[in-house]
Design an enzyme around this catalytic site. Structure first.
Site, PDB file in Angstrom:
ATOM      1  N   LYS A   1      57.578  86.638  12.967  1.00  0.00           N
ATOM      2  CA  LYS A   1      56.341  86.948  12.240  1.00  0.00           C
ATOM      3  C   LYS A   1      55.625  85.669  11.752  1.00  0.00           C
ATOM      4  O   LYS A   1      56.214  84.568  11.745  1.00  0.00           O
ATOM      5  CB  LYS A   1      56.688  87.872  11.070  1.00  0.00           C
ATOM      6  CG  LYS A   1      57.152  89.275  11.510  1.00  0.00           C
ATOM      7  CD  LYS A   1      57.415  90.164  10.295  1.00  0.00           C
ATOM      8  CE  LYS A   1      57.724  91.596  10.690  1.00  0.00           C
ATOM      9  NZ  LYS A   1      57.931  92.459   9.495  1.00  0.00           N
TER      10      LYS A   1
ATOM     11  N   TYR B   1      51.413  98.863  14.448  1.00  0.00           N
ATOM     12  CA  TYR B   1      52.089  99.498  13.305  1.00  0.00           C
ATOM     13  C   TYR B   1      51.521 100.884  12.972  1.00  0.00           C
ATOM     14  O   TYR B   1      51.646 101.327  11.834  1.00  0.00           O
ATOM     15  CB  TYR B   1      51.989  98.588  12.078  1.00  0.00           C
ATOM     16  CG  TYR B   1      53.042  97.503  12.014  1.00  0.00           C
ATOM     17  CD1 TYR B   1      54.405  97.816  11.908  1.00  0.00           C
ATOM     18  CD2 TYR B   1      52.689  96.152  12.018  1.00  0.00           C
ATOM     19  CE1 TYR B   1      55.374  96.825  11.816  1.00  0.00           C
ATOM     20  CE2 TYR B   1      53.662  95.153  11.929  1.00  0.00           C
ATOM     21  CZ  TYR B   1      54.995  95.499  11.826  1.00  0.00           C
ATOM     22  OH  TYR B   1      55.964  94.525  11.732  1.00  0.00           O
TER      23      TYR B   1
ATOM     24  N   PHE C   1      51.601 100.161   2.065  1.00  0.00           N
ATOM     25  CA  PHE C   1      51.637  98.745   2.438  1.00  0.00           C
ATOM     26  C   PHE C   1      50.906  98.446   3.755  1.00  0.00           C
ATOM     27  O   PHE C   1      50.863  97.303   4.200  1.00  0.00           O
ATOM     28  CB  PHE C   1      53.092  98.241   2.506  1.00  0.00           C
ATOM     29  CG  PHE C   1      54.011  98.990   3.446  1.00  0.00           C
ATOM     30  CD1 PHE C   1      54.003  98.727   4.809  1.00  0.00           C
ATOM     31  CD2 PHE C   1      54.901  99.941   2.959  1.00  0.00           C
ATOM     32  CE1 PHE C   1      54.857  99.395   5.678  1.00  0.00           C
ATOM     33  CE2 PHE C   1      55.761 100.619   3.827  1.00  0.00           C
ATOM     34  CZ  PHE C   1      55.734 100.345   5.188  1.00  0.00           C
TER      35      PHE C   1
ATOM     36  N   ARG D   1      68.825  94.677  15.032  1.00  0.00           N
ATOM     37  CA  ARG D   1      68.543  95.144  13.664  1.00  0.00           C
ATOM     38  C   ARG D   1      69.594  94.579  12.699  1.00  0.00           C
ATOM     39  O   ARG D   1      69.276  94.213  11.573  1.00  0.00           O
ATOM     40  CB  ARG D   1      68.554  96.682  13.593  1.00  0.00           C
ATOM     41  CG  ARG D   1      67.486  97.399  14.398  1.00  0.00           C
ATOM     42  CD  ARG D   1      66.142  97.504  13.757  1.00  0.00           C
ATOM     43  NE  ARG D   1      66.125  97.976  12.406  1.00  0.00           N
ATOM     44  CZ  ARG D   1      64.989  98.176  11.715  1.00  0.00           C
ATOM     45  NH1 ARG D   1      63.814  97.965  12.279  1.00  0.00           N
ATOM     46  NH2 ARG D   1      65.028  98.581  10.470  1.00  0.00           N
TER      47      ARG D   1
ATOM     48  N   THR E   1      65.230  95.294   5.441  1.00  0.00           N
ATOM     49  CA  THR E   1      63.795  95.015   5.348  1.00  0.00           C
ATOM     50  C   THR E   1      63.485  94.059   4.189  1.00  0.00           C
ATOM     51  O   THR E   1      62.695  93.126   4.338  1.00  0.00           O
ATOM     52  CB  THR E   1      63.022  96.340   5.148  1.00  0.00           C
ATOM     53  OG1 THR E   1      63.411  97.250   6.172  1.00  0.00           O
ATOM     54  CG2 THR E   1      61.521  96.115   5.202  1.00  0.00           C
TER      55      THR E   1
ATOM     56  N   ARG F   1      66.856  87.708   7.852  1.00  0.00           N
ATOM     57  CA  ARG F   1      65.972  87.975   6.705  1.00  0.00           C
ATOM     58  C   ARG F   1      66.537  87.385   5.411  1.00  0.00           C
ATOM     59  O   ARG F   1      65.783  86.919   4.563  1.00  0.00           O
ATOM     60  CB  ARG F   1      65.706  89.466   6.593  1.00  0.00           C
ATOM     61  CG  ARG F   1      64.689  89.931   7.639  1.00  0.00           C
ATOM     62  CD  ARG F   1      64.623  91.418   7.761  1.00  0.00           C
ATOM     63  NE  ARG F   1      63.415  91.875   8.471  1.00  0.00           N
ATOM     64  CZ  ARG F   1      63.197  93.124   8.844  1.00  0.00           C
ATOM     65  NH1 ARG F   1      64.110  94.056   8.568  1.00  0.00           N
ATOM     66  NH2 ARG F   1      62.101  93.464   9.468  1.00  0.00           N
TER      67      ARG F   1
ATOM     68  N   ASN G   1      58.981  89.024   5.871  1.00  0.00           N
ATOM     69  CA  ASN G   1      60.427  89.025   6.108  1.00  0.00           C
ATOM     70  C   ASN G   1      60.821  88.451   7.478  1.00  0.00           C
ATOM     71  O   ASN G   1      61.887  88.737   8.000  1.00  0.00           O
ATOM     72  CB  ASN G   1      60.982  90.434   5.891  1.00  0.00           C
ATOM     73  CG  ASN G   1      60.299  91.469   6.765  1.00  0.00           C
ATOM     74  OD1 ASN G   1      59.494  91.133   7.621  1.00  0.00           O
ATOM     75  ND2 ASN G   1      60.634  92.727   6.557  1.00  0.00           N
TER      76      ASN G   1
ATOM     77  N   HIS H   1      60.737  91.111  13.208  1.00  0.00           N
ATOM     78  CA  HIS H   1      60.604  92.555  13.476  1.00  0.00           C
ATOM     79  C   HIS H   1      61.578  92.957  14.571  1.00  0.00           C
ATOM     80  O   HIS H   1      61.838  92.167  15.486  1.00  0.00           O
ATOM     81  CB  HIS H   1      59.182  92.890  13.957  1.00  0.00           C
ATOM     82  CG  HIS H   1      59.061  94.269  14.536  1.00  0.00           C
ATOM     83  ND1 HIS H   1      58.837  95.376  13.755  1.00  0.00           N
ATOM     84  CD2 HIS H   1      59.212  94.732  15.810  1.00  0.00           C
ATOM     85  CE1 HIS H   1      58.829  96.465  14.529  1.00  0.00           C
ATOM     86  NE2 HIS H   1      59.054  96.093  15.786  1.00  0.00           N
TER      87      HIS H   1
ATOM     88  N   GLU I   1      56.672  99.705  21.872  1.00  0.00           N
ATOM     89  CA  GLU I   1      56.402  98.345  21.390  1.00  0.00           C
ATOM     90  C   GLU I   1      56.460  97.310  22.521  1.00  0.00           C
ATOM     91  O   GLU I   1      55.656  96.379  22.558  1.00  0.00           O
ATOM     92  CB  GLU I   1      57.388  97.993  20.276  1.00  0.00           C
ATOM     93  CG  GLU I   1      57.131  98.816  19.016  1.00  0.00           C
ATOM     94  CD  GLU I   1      58.141  98.567  17.916  1.00  0.00           C
ATOM     95  OE1 GLU I   1      58.030  99.224  16.865  1.00  0.00           O
ATOM     96  OE2 GLU I   1      59.047  97.721  18.083  1.00  0.00           O
TER      97      GLU I   1
END
Ligand code: CDP
Ligand code: MG
Length: 138
Positions: free
Chosen positions: A9, A49, A57, A85, A91, A102, A112, A115, A126
């Site tokens: 990100k 998203y 958010f 993950r 998150t 993270r 964070n 993704h 995605e």
């Protein structure tokens, strides 16, 4: 063999830690099958998203995700959705396990650093959002 979509990100690209994150991915034995750098528009971030469009958010998240360049990757491997993950961590970086990306690099629940798709269905959507079949080369 499974595939998932990973993103480095804007907060992480901006801090020049692409390499740290790629190193963690490769160190875990996850295979990078496709990779490119992009700078999303607000509209493109909203499309990516869309599942979160009704969340409080959403506006801030899509502003942030279009605020600077990102690195998008297709990762491949056995059980890669769950393995990526787990390597990302929770998150909220404050709640993420020690050693996760993270926990190590995330700034806050929004910024964070990474993704990862959360299911085979979202991985399919995605991956196809960013890559065509010719661009997935391993
Ligand atoms: O990314 P992950 O699947 O762990 O979380 P999510 O619930 O799918 O949320 C997507 C992204 O929205 C997160 O990674 C955060 O960047 C952001 N978010 C936020 O800003 N505030 C929240 N309360 C929850 C998520
Ligand atoms: Mg998610």
């Amino acid at each position: 063999m499974e595939r998932t979509l990973a993103i480095i990100k804007p907060d992480a690209v901006e801090r020049n830690i692409i390499g740290e994150i790629v190193k963690a991915i490769e160190g875990e034995g996850l295979v990078i099958s496709a990779m490119k750098m992009l700078h999303l528009t607000k509209k493109q971030a909203e499309g990516f998203y869309y599942v979160h469009k009704d969340k409080p958010f959403f506006d801030s998240l899509t502003d942030y995700m279009s605020s600077g360049p990102i690195v998008v990757m297709v990762l491949s491997g056995e059980n890669v959705i769950e393995r990526w993950r787990k390597l990302m961590g929770a998150t909220d970086p404050a709640k993420a396990e020690e050693g996760t990306i993270r926990k190590r690099f995330g700034l806050n629940i929004e910024r964070n650093s990474v993704h990862g798709s959360d299911s085979p269905e979202s991985a399919k959507y995605e991956i196809s959002y960013f890559f065509n079949a010719l661009e997935i080369v391993r």
